[in-house]
Design a protein around this motif. Structure first.
Motif, PDB file in Angstrom:
ATOM      1  N   UNK A 209       0.831  -1.205   0.000  1.00  0.00           N
ATOM      2  CA  UNK A 209       0.000   0.000   0.000  1.00  0.00           C
ATOM      3  C   UNK A 209       0.866   1.255   0.000  1.00  0.00           C
ATOM      4  N   UNK A 210       0.420   2.269  -0.716  1.00  0.00           N
ATOM      5  CA  UNK A 210       1.147   3.530  -0.774  1.00  0.00           C
ATOM      6  C   UNK A 210       0.942   4.192  -2.117  1.00  0.00           C
ATOM      7  N   UNK A 211       1.689   5.281  -2.382  1.00  0.00           N
ATOM      8  CA  UNK A 211       1.546   5.987  -3.662  1.00  0.00           C
ATOM      9  C   UNK A 211       1.754   5.036  -4.829  1.00  0.00           C
ATOM     10  N   UNK A 212       0.842   5.066  -5.765  1.00  0.00           N
ATOM     11  CA  UNK A 212       0.878   4.120  -6.888  1.00  0.00           C
ATOM     12  C   UNK A 212       1.776   4.628  -7.997  1.00  0.00           C
ATOM     13  N   UNK A 213       2.629   3.747  -8.476  1.00  0.00           N
ATOM     14  CA  UNK A 213       3.514   4.079  -9.583  1.00  0.00           C
ATOM     15  C   UNK A 213       2.785   3.850 -10.909  1.00  0.00           C
ATOM     16  N   UNK A 214       2.931   4.778 -11.857  1.00  0.00           N
ATOM     17  CA  UNK A 214       2.223   4.637 -13.131  1.00  0.00           C
ATOM     18  C   UNK A 214       3.148   4.606 -14.340  1.00  0.00           C
ATOM     19  N   UNK A 215       4.290   5.288 -14.300  1.00  0.00           N
ATOM     20  CA  UNK A 215       5.178   5.288 -15.461  1.00  0.00           C
ATOM     21  C   UNK A 215       6.619   5.532 -15.024  1.00  0.00           C
ATOM     22  N   UNK A 216       7.546   5.169 -15.922  1.00  0.00           N
ATOM     23  CA  UNK A 216       8.953   5.360 -15.609  1.00  0.00           C
ATOM     24  C   UNK A 216       9.470   4.328 -14.618  1.00  0.00           C
ATOM     25  N   UNK A 217      10.609   4.598 -14.023  1.00  0.00           N
ATOM     26  CA  UNK A 217      11.217   3.685 -13.061  1.00  0.00           C
ATOM     27  C   UNK A 217      10.488   3.776 -11.731  1.00  0.00           C
ATOM     28  N   UNK A 218       9.996   2.675 -11.208  1.00  0.00           N
ATOM     29  CA  UNK A 218       9.285   2.714  -9.921  1.00  0.00           C
ATOM     30  C   UNK A 218      10.210   3.187  -8.798  1.00  0.00           C
ATOM     31  N   UNK A 219       9.678   3.923  -7.818  1.00  0.00           N
ATOM     32  CA  UNK A 219      10.510   4.408  -6.713  1.00  0.00           C
ATOM     33  C   UNK A 219      10.927   3.305  -5.745  1.00  0.00           C
ATOM     34  N   UNK A 220      10.181   2.218  -5.708  1.00  0.00           N
ATOM     35  CA  UNK A 220      10.484   1.107  -4.799  1.00  0.00           C
ATOM     36  C   UNK A 220      10.556  -0.179  -5.614  1.00  0.00           C
ATOM     37  N   UNK A 221      11.723  -0.780  -5.663  1.00  0.00           N
ATOM     38  CA  UNK A 221      11.935  -1.951  -6.504  1.00  0.00           C
ATOM     39  C   UNK A 221      12.686  -3.026  -5.727  1.00  0.00           C
ATOM     40  N   UNK A 222      12.179  -4.254  -5.825  1.00  0.00           N
ATOM     41  CA  UNK A 222      12.857  -5.431  -5.284  1.00  0.00           C
ATOM     42  C   UNK A 222      13.114  -6.371  -6.446  1.00  0.00           C
ATOM     43  N   UNK A 223      14.329  -6.892  -6.530  1.00  0.00           N
ATOM     44  CA  UNK A 223      14.638  -7.818  -7.615  1.00  0.00           C
ATOM     45  C   UNK A 223      15.506  -8.955  -7.103  1.00  0.00           C
ATOM     46  N   UNK A 224      15.183 -10.164  -7.542  1.00  0.00           N
ATOM     47  CA  UNK A 224      15.960 -11.330  -7.173  1.00  0.00           C
ATOM     48  C   UNK A 224      15.749 -12.425  -8.214  1.00  0.00           C
ATOM     49  N   UNK A 225      16.480 -13.526  -8.060  1.00  0.00           N
ATOM     50  CA  UNK A 225      16.346 -14.642  -8.992  1.00  0.00           C
ATOM     51  C   UNK A 225      15.260 -15.604  -8.495  1.00  0.00           C
ATOM     52  N   UNK A 226      14.771 -16.497  -9.347  1.00  0.00           N
ATOM     53  CA  UNK A 226      13.653 -17.369  -8.960  1.00  0.00           C
ATOM     54  C   UNK A 226      13.903 -18.225  -7.723  1.00  0.00           C
ATOM     55  N   UNK A 227      15.034 -18.906  -7.630  1.00  0.00           N
ATOM     56  CA  UNK A 227      15.249 -19.776  -6.469  1.00  0.00           C
ATOM     57  C   UNK A 227      15.391 -18.981  -5.182  1.00  0.00           C
ATOM     58  N   UNK A 228      16.057 -17.833  -5.240  1.00  0.00           N
ATOM     59  CA  UNK A 228      16.136 -17.002  -4.032  1.00  0.00           C
ATOM     60  C   UNK A 228      14.749 -16.539  -3.617  1.00  0.00           C
ATOM     61  N   UNK A 229      13.921 -16.134  -4.588  1.00  0.00           N
ATOM     62  CA  UNK A 229      12.562 -15.711  -4.259  1.00  0.00           C
ATOM     63  C   UNK A 229      11.776 -16.845  -3.596  1.00  0.00           C
ATOM     64  N   UNK A 230      11.890 -18.036  -4.149  1.00  0.00           N
ATOM     65  CA  UNK A 230      11.175 -19.183  -3.587  1.00  0.00           C
ATOM     66  C   UNK A 230      11.675 -19.486  -2.177  1.00  0.00           C
ATOM     67  N   UNK A 231      12.973 -19.366  -1.948  1.00  0.00           N
ATOM     68  CA  UNK A 231      13.525 -19.594  -0.607  1.00  0.00           C
ATOM     69  C   UNK A 231      13.053 -18.524   0.373  1.00  0.00           C
ATOM     70  N   UNK A 232      12.960 -17.295  -0.078  1.00  0.00           N
ATOM     71  CA  UNK A 232      12.433 -16.227   0.776  1.00  0.00           C
ATOM     72  C   UNK A 232      10.963 -16.465   1.115  1.00  0.00           C
ATOM     73  N   UNK A 233      10.193 -16.816   0.093  1.00  0.00           N
ATOM     74  CA  UNK A 233       8.747 -16.980   0.268  1.00  0.00           C
ATOM     75  C   UNK A 233       8.403 -18.160   1.162  1.00  0.00           C
ATOM     76  N   UNK A 234       9.309 -19.137   1.252  1.00  0.00           N
ATOM     77  CA  UNK A 234       9.040 -20.342   2.040  1.00  0.00           C
ATOM     78  C   UNK A 234       9.891 -20.431   3.295  1.00  0.00           C
ATOM     79  N   UNK A 235      10.606 -19.376   3.623  1.00  0.00           N
ATOM     80  CA  UNK A 235      11.361 -19.341   4.871  1.00  0.00           C
ATOM     81  C   UNK A 235      12.677 -20.091   4.853  1.00  0.00           C
ATOM     82  N   UNK A 236      13.163 -20.461   3.675  1.00  0.00           N
ATOM     83  CA  UNK A 236      14.467 -21.141   3.606  1.00  0.00           C
ATOM     84  C   UNK A 236      15.617 -20.172   3.802  1.00  0.00           C
TER      85      UNK A 236
END
Length: 265
Positions: A209-236
């Motif tokens: 929740x917060x100010x909605x981004x509509x165009x250009x580079x988003x002010x808040x960005x998280x990026x990772x690879x698939x296995x790291x994301x899966x490990x984060x999402x499942x508590x590994x």
């Protein structure tokens, strides 16, 4: 005017079915050569050994069998993106069932081979729209199979972590479906449009929740690879550890997802 409701992600049913069978086959092929010492190795899943973990992988696949054995519910009452939030409540029963399977099937390779063969036959005889009673609620078979990609991908990763040099491959379609489902679950847990979470090449979601981004580079960005994301999402792996070790890049004041993870454990 209220924001438009996000359309639920669509999964290709044929690709999902193929992915489930392919990942199950990858595990079955890899574990058939494991010896007693390797099967007795500990895993990162509490007191489970590698043997217990393999039994659980079979159990995750045969959940489809058990669901099809029950009467079809009258209507769907949950979305596939909500499934991850229902898993923790069943942890005790899952543990007990898993240990029973491991005791009853000393030849885990043969067990997985039987599971794979029976699942192929079962899926060939059922349409994807058939509703199933699951631990999360009523879901169509095709949607429930997407949740099986999560189970198979996550526990393949657990298996690789437990057995040095095993390196069971991840089927690309299974990894893609698991990544997308868990990304969509984050957007359900933290609805909004202030933060963009990128898991290339498979998923991008807007959340928090917060100010909605509509165009250009988003002010808040998280990026990772698939296995790291899966490990984060499942508590590994924990959020702070992943950021500190540069497994995740997070920029912007709303890019800290530590309070939202894991999604399932």
């Amino acid at each position: 005017m209220p924001p438009a409701k996000k359309r639920a992600r669509a999964y290709d049913p044929a690709k999902t079915r193929a992915a489930v069978l392919a990942q199950l086959g990858n595990v079955r092929e890899a574990v058939r050569g494991l010896g007693p010492e390797q099967l007795a190795l500990p895993t990162r899943l509490g007191a489970w050994t590698v043997r217990d973990l393999i039994a659980h992988i079979g159990m995750a696949a045969t959940a489809v069998h058990r669901a099809l054995d029950r009467p079809a519910p009258p209507k769907q009452d949950v979305t596939v993106a909500e499934w991850p939030f229902a898993t923790a409540a069943s942890a005790s029963a899952i543990d007990e069932f898993t240990r029973g399977l491991a005791a009853d099937h000393p030849d885990v390779g043969a067990f997985l081979a039987d599971v794979e063969a029976s699942l192929r036959t079962l899926l060939a005889g059922h349409l994807g729209g058939r509703l199933l009673e699951t631990n999360a609620g009523a879901l169509p078979l095709d949607d429930y199979l997407v949740t099986r990609t999560v189970e198979l991908v996550v526990h393949t990763d657990d298996l690789n972590a437990a057995v040095p040099g095993l390196q069971v491959p991840h089927d690309r379609q299974a990894l893609a479906a698991a990544t997308r489902l868990l990304a969509d679950a984050l957007a359900v847990k933290a609805p909004g449009g202030s933060t963009e979470v990128r898991v290339p090449p498979y998923a991008v979601v807007q959340c928090v929740e917060g100010p909605r981004h509509t165009r250009g580079t988003p002010p808040n960005v998280v990026e990772t690879d698939p296995l790291t994301w899966i490990r984060l999402a499942t508590g590994r792996v924990g959020w702070a550890e992943a950021v500190e070790e540069a497994m995740v890049s997070a920029s912007g004041e709303r890019a800290d997802l530590g309070g939202l993870l894991p999604l399932m454990s």
